[in-house]
Motif scaffolding. Sequence first.
Motif, short mmCIF file in Angstrom:
data_model
loop_
_atom_site.label_atom_id
_atom_site.label_comp_id
_atom_site.label_asym_id
_atom_site.label_seq_id
_atom_site.Cartn_x
_atom_site.Cartn_y
_atom_site.Cartn_z
N ASP A 126 3.87 6.00 -35.34
CA ASP A 126 4.40 5.58 -36.65
C ASP A 126 5.93 5.61 -36.70
O ASP A 126 6.52 5.51 -37.77
CB ASP A 126 3.81 6.43 -37.77
CG ASP A 126 4.13 7.91 -37.63
OD1 ASP A 126 4.66 8.33 -36.57
OD2 ASP A 126 3.85 8.66 -38.58
N GLN A 137 7.37 -0.38 -34.18
CA GLN A 137 7.06 -1.67 -34.78
C GLN A 137 7.67 -2.83 -33.99
O GLN A 137 7.31 -3.98 -34.20
CB GLN A 137 7.57 -1.71 -36.23
CG GLN A 137 7.05 -0.59 -37.11
CD GLN A 137 5.54 -0.42 -37.02
OE1 GLN A 137 4.81 -1.40 -37.15
NE2 GLN A 137 5.08 0.79 -36.78
N SER A 179 -1.68 9.02 -31.15
CA SER A 179 -0.47 9.26 -31.95
C SER A 179 0.82 8.89 -31.22
O SER A 179 1.91 9.02 -31.77
CB SER A 179 -0.41 10.72 -32.38
OG SER A 179 -0.38 11.56 -31.23
#
Length: 165
Positions: A33, A38, A113
């Motif tokens: 995250d 991204q 993760s």
Amino acid sequence: MGLDLGFLRVEPRPDVAYQVIAKEPLLAILPSDHPLAQQVQVDPRDLQGEAFIGFTEIPHILREVVEDYLRRNKVHITPSHHIDNFAMGISLVASTRGVALLPAYVEPLLPWSVVSRPLKGEPPTIDLAVGYRPENRSPVLAAFLKGIDQIIAAGPAGDRIRVQA
């Protein structure tokens, strides 16, 4: 009976000869995250200011490759942590939310993760080599070395060729 050869990283030693068989790219390893996760590729300049996980002196070849890459890209980083193995690096990325540059072969080891992203531009690479003692007269070693050029030429498709002994 001793070991005839090993697949390893090139670590300068006077009693070992090396034949580089592949150059493995390093990847950015980051929390899934993390904002950089991204991106399709990570610009090395975007690593500036991030909590960076560096290396101790134990994997000194890898440390030199990463430091040289950052220097060439004019990225100045002071590592917040230092690792001496990849499992520790992956764990620190997950637990500290830092970023690391690790060889591509760690990808199958990443937990959900943690993700990998290629580096933008010419990525740093680390040599994967066959190491052996030149004075070793083993027929097994001689047969392998005789076919090594065929293995190198085959590259990632190496599993489709057969080396004749």
